[in-house]
Structures are given as C-alpha cells and as structure tokens.
Design a protein around this motif. Structure first.
Motif, PDB file in Angstrom:
ATOM      1  N   ASP A   1       0.816  -1.224   0.000  1.00 13.83           N
ATOM      2  CA  ASP A   1       0.000   0.000   0.000  1.00 13.83           C
ATOM      3  C   ASP A   1       0.847   1.270   0.000  1.00 13.83           C
ATOM      4  O   ASP A   1       0.449   2.286   0.563  1.00 13.83           O
ATOM      5  N   HIS A   2       2.020   1.197  -0.590  1.00  8.75           N
ATOM      6  CA  HIS A   2       2.951   2.335  -0.681  1.00  8.75           C
ATOM      7  C   HIS A   2       3.266   2.893   0.713  1.00  8.75           C
ATOM      8  O   HIS A   2       3.511   4.083   0.872  1.00  8.75           O
ATOM      9  N   ASP A   3       3.261   2.012   1.710  1.00  7.60           N
ATOM     10  CA  ASP A   3       3.519   2.381   3.105  1.00  7.60           C
ATOM     11  C   ASP A   3       4.959   1.973   3.447  1.00  7.60           C
ATOM     12  O   ASP A   3       5.291   0.790   3.468  1.00  7.60           O
ATOM     13  N   VAL A   4       5.792   2.967   3.714  1.00 12.34           N
ATOM     14  CA  VAL A   4       7.207   2.716   3.985  1.00 12.34           C
ATOM     15  C   VAL A   4       7.393   1.802   5.199  1.00 12.34           C
ATOM     16  O   VAL A   4       8.252   0.916   5.183  1.00 12.34           O
ATOM     17  N   ASN A   5       6.592   2.007   6.234  1.00 12.63           N
ATOM     18  CA  ASN A   5       6.732   1.178   7.438  1.00 12.63           C
ATOM     19  C   ASN A   5       6.423  -0.290   7.149  1.00 12.63           C
ATOM     20  O   ASN A   5       7.132  -1.181   7.614  1.00 12.63           O
ATOM     21  N   LYS A   6       5.375  -0.533   6.368  1.00 17.11           N
ATOM     22  CA  LYS A   6       5.036  -1.913   6.003  1.00 17.11           C
ATOM     23  C   LYS A   6       6.144  -2.533   5.149  1.00 17.11           C
ATOM     24  O   LYS A   6       6.489  -3.698   5.330  1.00 17.11           O
ATOM     25  N   LEU A   7       6.679  -1.749   4.238  1.00 21.68           N
ATOM     26  CA  LEU A   7       7.743  -2.238   3.366  1.00 21.68           C
ATOM     27  C   LEU A   7       8.997  -2.577   4.169  1.00 21.68           C
ATOM     28  O   LEU A   7       9.597  -3.641   3.986  1.00 21.68           O
ATOM     29  N   CYS A   8       9.369  -1.697   5.097  1.00 26.28           N
ATOM     30  CA  CYS A   8      10.546  -1.954   5.942  1.00 26.28           C
ATOM     31  C   CYS A   8      10.343  -3.194   6.789  1.00 26.28           C
ATOM     32  O   CYS A   8      11.267  -4.006   6.939  1.00 26.28           O
ATOM     33  N   GLU A   9       9.155  -3.350   7.344  1.00 25.88           N
ATOM     34  CA  GLU A   9       8.844  -4.528   8.148  1.00 25.88           C
ATOM     35  C   GLU A   9       9.003  -5.799   7.309  1.00 25.88           C
ATOM     36  O   GLU A   9       9.573  -6.786   7.767  1.00 25.88           O
ATOM     37  N   HIS A  10       8.536  -5.755   6.072  1.00 22.44           N
ATOM     38  CA  HIS A  10       8.666  -6.890   5.162  1.00 22.44           C
ATOM     39  C   HIS A  10      10.137  -7.241   4.950  1.00 22.44           C
ATOM     40  O   HIS A  10      10.531  -8.406   5.051  1.00 22.44           O
ATOM     41  N   TYR A  11      10.966  -6.232   4.668  1.00 25.02           N
ATOM     42  CA  TYR A  11      12.387  -6.484   4.414  1.00 25.02           C
ATOM     43  C   TYR A  11      13.111  -6.954   5.676  1.00 25.02           C
ATOM     44  O   TYR A  11      14.033  -7.773   5.602  1.00 25.02           O
ATOM     45  N   MET A  12      12.689  -6.475   6.835  1.00 22.19           N
ATOM     46  CA  MET A  12      13.305  -6.937   8.084  1.00 22.19           C
ATOM     47  C   MET A  12      12.973  -8.405   8.336  1.00 22.19           C
ATOM     48  O   MET A  12      13.820  -9.180   8.778  1.00 22.19           O
ATOM     49  N   LYS A  13      11.740  -8.811   8.009  1.00 20.99           N
ATOM     50  CA  LYS A  13      11.357 -10.216   8.144  1.00 20.99           C
ATOM     51  C   LYS A  13      12.156 -11.077   7.174  1.00 20.99           C
ATOM     52  O   LYS A  13      12.598 -12.171   7.530  1.00 20.99           O
ATOM     53  N   LEU A  14      12.332 -10.581   5.953  1.00 18.48           N
ATOM     54  CA  LEU A  14      13.131 -11.327   4.978  1.00 18.48           C
ATOM     55  C   LEU A  14      14.565 -11.489   5.461  1.00 18.48           C
ATOM     56  O   LEU A  14      15.159 -12.561   5.338  1.00 18.48           O
ATOM     57  N   GLU A  15      15.124 -10.412   6.003  1.00 11.52           N
ATOM     58  CA  GLU A  15      16.494 -10.479   6.509  1.00 11.52           C
ATOM     59  C   GLU A  15      16.604 -11.545   7.598  1.00 11.52           C
ATOM     60  O   GLU A  15      17.529 -12.352   7.596  1.00 11.52           O
TER      61      GLU A  15
END
Length: 66
Positions: free
Chosen positions: A21-35
C-alpha cells in the motif's frame, strides 16, 4: 544500463511498493522479516553495521590539541 533495464527496475519497485500500500513502514517490516529469514537459513552472509556507540579513536594531532 539500457533504458529498458532501468524501466524494468522501476516497474518492479512500483509493484513491490503497491503490495504494501505504498507504506514505507510496512515495506521496511517486510524487508526486516526477509532479513531474519535469510540470516536464519545460514545460506547468506551478512555484515552487521558497526556499533554506533563505539568511540572513534582520536588521531595523535587531535590528542595533542586537547
């Protein structure tokens, strides 16, 4: 890079952004989970950032000035 490649990269970035949803916080959370997942797998090597609390050693010139 060719214009096609740059366009393709931008298209993929927009697609990923839209998934969150073009939400930076959601995107960062996704990448942190991937990491976390990739670190756990042991398949990849990561370099941790330096400890920000670590003091930078003063040069001899700086020490002499004190």
């Amino acid at each position: 890079m060719a214009n096609y490649e740059i366009g393709e990269i931008r298209r993929i970035r927009r697609e990923i952004s839209a998934r969150f949803d073009h939400d930076v916080n959601k995107l960062c959370e996704h990448y942190m989970k991937l990491e976390k997942k990739y670190r756990k797998s042991g398949k990849y090597k990561f370099v941790d950032p330096p400890n920000e609390k670590r003091k930078i050693e003063k040069s001899k010139d700086e020490e002499a000035a004190d």
